[in-house]
Design an enzyme around this catalytic site. Structure first.
Site, PDB file in Angstrom:
ATOM      1  N   CYS A 115       0.822  -1.226   0.000  1.00  0.00           N
ATOM      2  CA  CYS A 115       0.000   0.000   0.000  1.00  0.00           C
ATOM      3  C   CYS A 115       0.850   1.267   0.000  1.00  0.00           C
ATOM      4  O   CYS A 115       0.366   2.349  -0.333  1.00  0.00           O
ATOM      5  CB  CYS A 115      -0.928   0.010   1.213  1.00  0.00           C
ATOM      6  SG  CYS A 115      -1.961  -1.446   1.265  1.00  0.00           S
ATOM      7  N   HIS A 260      -3.961   6.774   1.953  1.00  0.00           N
ATOM      8  CA  HIS A 260      -4.181   5.442   1.387  1.00  0.00           C
ATOM      9  C   HIS A 260      -5.591   4.979   1.741  1.00  0.00           C
ATOM     10  O   HIS A 260      -6.096   5.253   2.822  1.00  0.00           O
ATOM     11  CB  HIS A 260      -3.138   4.466   1.954  1.00  0.00           C
ATOM     12  CG  HIS A 260      -3.471   3.041   1.631  1.00  0.00           C
ATOM     13  ND1 HIS A 260      -3.704   2.630   0.352  1.00  0.00           N
ATOM     14  CD2 HIS A 260      -3.647   1.959   2.425  1.00  0.00           C
ATOM     15  CE1 HIS A 260      -4.005   1.338   0.368  1.00  0.00           C
ATOM     16  NE2 HIS A 260      -3.985   0.914   1.604  1.00  0.00           N
ATOM     17  N   ASN A 290      -9.927  -1.274  -1.303  1.00  0.00           N
ATOM     18  CA  ASN A 290      -8.491  -1.043  -1.147  1.00  0.00           C
ATOM     19  C   ASN A 290      -7.786  -1.580  -2.395  1.00  0.00           C
ATOM     20  O   ASN A 290      -7.784  -2.782  -2.632  1.00  0.00           O
ATOM     21  CB  ASN A 290      -8.010  -1.766   0.115  1.00  0.00           C
ATOM     22  CG  ASN A 290      -6.520  -1.578   0.385  1.00  0.00           C
ATOM     23  OD1 ASN A 290      -5.793  -1.041  -0.450  1.00  0.00           O
ATOM     24  ND2 ASN A 290      -6.074  -2.024   1.539  1.00  0.00           N
TER      25      ASN A 290
HETATM   26  O1  UT7 Z   1      -4.025  -1.871   3.228  1.00  0.00           O
HETATM   27  C1  UT7 Z   1      -3.274  -2.478   4.219  1.00  0.00           C
HETATM   28  C2  UT7 Z   1      -3.720  -2.072   5.517  1.00  0.00           C
HETATM   29  N1  UT7 Z   1      -4.927  -2.760   5.919  1.00  0.00           N
HETATM   30  C3  UT7 Z   1      -5.652  -2.227   6.872  1.00  0.00           C
HETATM   31  O2  UT7 Z   1      -5.336  -1.131   7.300  1.00  0.00           O
HETATM   32  C4  UT7 Z   1      -6.835  -2.970   7.432  1.00  0.00           C
HETATM   33  C5  UT7 Z   1      -6.874  -2.763   8.914  1.00  0.00           C
HETATM   34  N2  UT7 Z   1      -7.926  -3.505   9.621  1.00  0.00           N
HETATM   35  C6  UT7 Z   1      -9.236  -3.265   9.430  1.00  0.00           C
HETATM   36  O3  UT7 Z   1      -9.581  -2.391   8.640  1.00  0.00           O
HETATM   37  C7  UT7 Z   1     -10.239  -4.005  10.288  1.00  0.00           C
HETATM   38  O4  UT7 Z   1      -9.550  -4.731  11.271  1.00  0.00           O
HETATM   39  C8  UT7 Z   1     -11.158  -4.949   9.482  1.00  0.00           C
HETATM   40  C9  UT7 Z   1     -12.128  -4.140   8.651  1.00  0.00           C
HETATM   41  C10 UT7 Z   1     -10.332  -5.834   8.575  1.00  0.00           C
HETATM   42  C11 UT7 Z   1     -11.976  -5.839  10.404  1.00  0.00           C
HETATM   43  O5  UT7 Z   1     -12.751  -5.062  11.308  1.00  0.00           O
HETATM   44  P1  UT7 Z   1     -12.715  -5.359  12.870  1.00  0.00           P
HETATM   45  O6  UT7 Z   1     -13.651  -4.405  13.470  1.00  0.00           O
HETATM   46  O7  UT7 Z   1     -11.279  -5.288  13.320  1.00  0.00           O
HETATM   47  O8  UT7 Z   1     -13.314  -6.827  12.949  1.00  0.00           O
HETATM   48  P2  UT7 Z   1     -12.660  -8.166  13.540  1.00  0.00           P
HETATM   49  O9  UT7 Z   1     -11.603  -8.674  12.604  1.00  0.00           O
HETATM   50  O10 UT7 Z   1     -12.271  -7.962  14.958  1.00  0.00           O
HETATM   51  O11 UT7 Z   1     -13.882  -9.130  13.475  1.00  0.00           O
HETATM   52  C12 UT7 Z   1     -15.111  -8.875  14.212  1.00  0.00           C
HETATM   53  C13 UT7 Z   1     -16.112  -9.948  13.863  1.00  0.00           C
HETATM   54  C14 UT7 Z   1     -15.547 -11.370  13.953  1.00  0.00           C
HETATM   55  O12 UT7 Z   1     -16.568 -12.202  14.444  1.00  0.00           O
HETATM   56  P3  UT7 Z   1     -16.615 -12.635  16.001  1.00  0.00           P
HETATM   57  O13 UT7 Z   1     -15.309 -13.321  16.250  1.00  0.00           O
HETATM   58  O14 UT7 Z   1     -16.757 -11.349  16.749  1.00  0.00           O
HETATM   59  O15 UT7 Z   1     -17.806 -13.528  16.054  1.00  0.00           O
HETATM   60  C15 UT7 Z   1     -15.260 -11.727  12.521  1.00  0.00           C
HETATM   61  O16 UT7 Z   1     -15.295 -13.111  12.290  1.00  0.00           O
HETATM   62  O17 UT7 Z   1     -16.536  -9.793  12.499  1.00  0.00           O
HETATM   63  C16 UT7 Z   1     -16.378 -11.041  11.804  1.00  0.00           C
HETATM   64  N3  UT7 Z   1     -16.091 -10.733  10.407  1.00  0.00           N
HETATM   65  C17 UT7 Z   1     -17.051 -10.537   9.485  1.00  0.00           C
HETATM   66  N4  UT7 Z   1     -18.379 -10.552   9.566  1.00  0.00           N
HETATM   67  C18 UT7 Z   1     -19.083 -10.279   8.436  1.00  0.00           C
HETATM   68  C19 UT7 Z   1     -14.876 -10.601   9.818  1.00  0.00           C
HETATM   69  N5  UT7 Z   1     -15.038 -10.303   8.513  1.00  0.00           N
HETATM   70  C20 UT7 Z   1     -16.378 -10.270   8.286  1.00  0.00           C
HETATM   71  C21 UT7 Z   1     -17.145 -10.008   7.143  1.00  0.00           C
HETATM   72  N6  UT7 Z   1     -18.486 -10.024   7.272  1.00  0.00           N
HETATM   73  N7  UT7 Z   1     -16.603  -9.722   5.944  1.00  0.00           N
END
Ligand code: UT7
Length: 333
Positions: A115, A260, A290
């Site tokens: 990125c 980004h 992204n």
């Molecule tokens: O470009 C390179 C840099 N990348 C980034 O900067 C990305 C940085 N990270 C993020 O943007 C966020 O961490 C995400 C958008 C990827 C994820 O959001 P989050 O609020 O951190 O969610 P999480 O990973 O903690 O997951 C929360 C819940 C989980 O379920 P449980 O364990 O709480 O039951 C996941 O399994 O959301 C679930 N989950 C989803 N649910 C529906 C994860 N992905 C999905 C999905 N749809 N696509």
């Protein structure tokens, strides 16, 4: 020895026509439009159709950038191509774009800072222009993610984020202080390299990939999202402050921030943390997801087209990505 300064002479962008909505993804995996919008701001992204690759998209974006610079392809004397998704294992994608542009013999440099790739590339272009070695550098960020995503519920945390697209810029000599690259600030830290990566196929594995790896999905990108999020909201304000101090700038001096496009929530948090009003930041992740190295040129190109960036405006570009890598660039457009 004469030294020169550099500037952006022209920008170009290309995204494939196929729109993939969150609703379409919800037919492939357990996810919802609401979850994706709430956590990331993304509403849709673009995917290539079969047969279209990153180098083709790059050539389309490049032709526009060269035309807007008022140049011909033959005026380009170096191509820098940033991508994490090269068309082939080797050679790099720059030579394929060179060929599509009808160019011969000029050097082609592929870089891979994910990125942050476009900003690393801008820094390299700036350095080459400063020494006088090259006069017109074509800088590209182009990515095809859609062919490498785990489109099952197992991969949903990553797969909903990424899209395909390309952006390009022609970097040339500045002739005055009103249109100039002021400074570039690059960083990396490999301590957490594995929190965002694709492990296989990789030459440190023998064989580089097995049927069992494919079964386990080891060829798909993996991310510890929360850790990456924390790094992003720490490093981006830091590297912006670094550039502001070097250039003696106040927050009010920044006309437009192009961050980004990894997550709208990250960018809103970064703007809040440094105290920049959101109307001085442009985002288009809503439409494209992204697109890694393509995201900054795609976003900046759009901001220019919308009139949000005017000639002479002070623009800050800031990025964060896998590696981990992060960078900022300050310029007068
Ligand atoms: O470009 C390179 C840099 N990348 C980034 O900067 C990305 C940085 N990270 C993020 O943007 C966020 O961490 C995400 C958008 C990827 C994820 O959001 P989050 O609020 O951190 O969610 P999480 O990973 O903690 O997951 C929360 C819940 C989980 O379920 P449980 O364990 O709480 O039951 C996941 O399994 O959301 C679930 N989950 C989803 N649910 C529906 C994860 N992905 C999905 C999905 N749809 N696509």
């Amino acid at each position: 020895m004469t030294t020169y300064r550099s500037r952006i002479l022209g920008l170009g962008a290309y995204v494939p026509p196929r729109v993939v909505t969150n609703h379409e993804l919800a037919t492939l995996m357990e996810t919802t439009h609401e979850w994706i919008v709430e956590r990331t701001g993304i509403e849709e992204r673009r995917w290539v159709d079969e047969g279209e690759g990153g180098a083709e998209m790059a050539a389309k974006a490049s032709r526009e950038a060269i035309e807007r610079a008022g140049l011909q392809p033959t005026d380009i004397d170096l191509i820098i191509y940033a991508t994490l998704s090269p068309d082939h294992n080797f050679p790099g994608s720059a030579v394929f774009t060179q060929r599509l542009l009808g160019l011969k013999e000029i050097p082609c440099l592929d870089i891979r800072q994910q990125c942050t790739g476009f900003l690393y590339g801008l820094s390299i272009a700036d350095a080459f222009i400063r020494t006088g070695q090259y006069k017109h550098v074509l800088l590209i960020g182009s990515e095809v993610h859609s062919t490498g995503l785990d489109l099952t519920t197992r991969g949903r945390d990553v797969s909903v984020l990424f899209g395909d697209g390309a952006g390009a810029a022609v970097i040339g000599r500045a002739t005055d202080e009103a249109h100039v690259v002021l400074s570039t600030h690059l960083h990396a830290d490999g301590a957490d390299a594995e929190i965002l990566w694709t492990d296989r196929p990789g030459s440190r594995h023998h064989p580089r990939i097995t049927a069992a790896d494919l079964e386990a999905g080891a060829h798909y990108p993996k991310m510890e999202g929360r850790k990456v999020f924390k790094h992003a909201v720490t490093r981006m304000p830091q590297v912006m402050m670094e550039g502001m101090i070097v250039n003696g700038l106040k927050l009010d001096d920044i006309d437009m921030l192009i961050p980004h496009q990894a997550n709208l929530r990250i960018n809103q948090m970064v703007a809040r943390m440094i105290g920049l009003p959101e109307d001085r930041m442009h985002n288009n992740i809503q439409k494209y997801g992204n697109t890694t190295a393509a995201s900054i040129p795609l976003c900046m190109h759009e901001a220019v087209q919308l009139g949000k960036i005017q000639p002479g405006n002070l623009v800050c570009l800031v990025a964060f990505g896998a590696g981990l890598t992060w960078a900022s660039v300050f310029l007068r457009y």
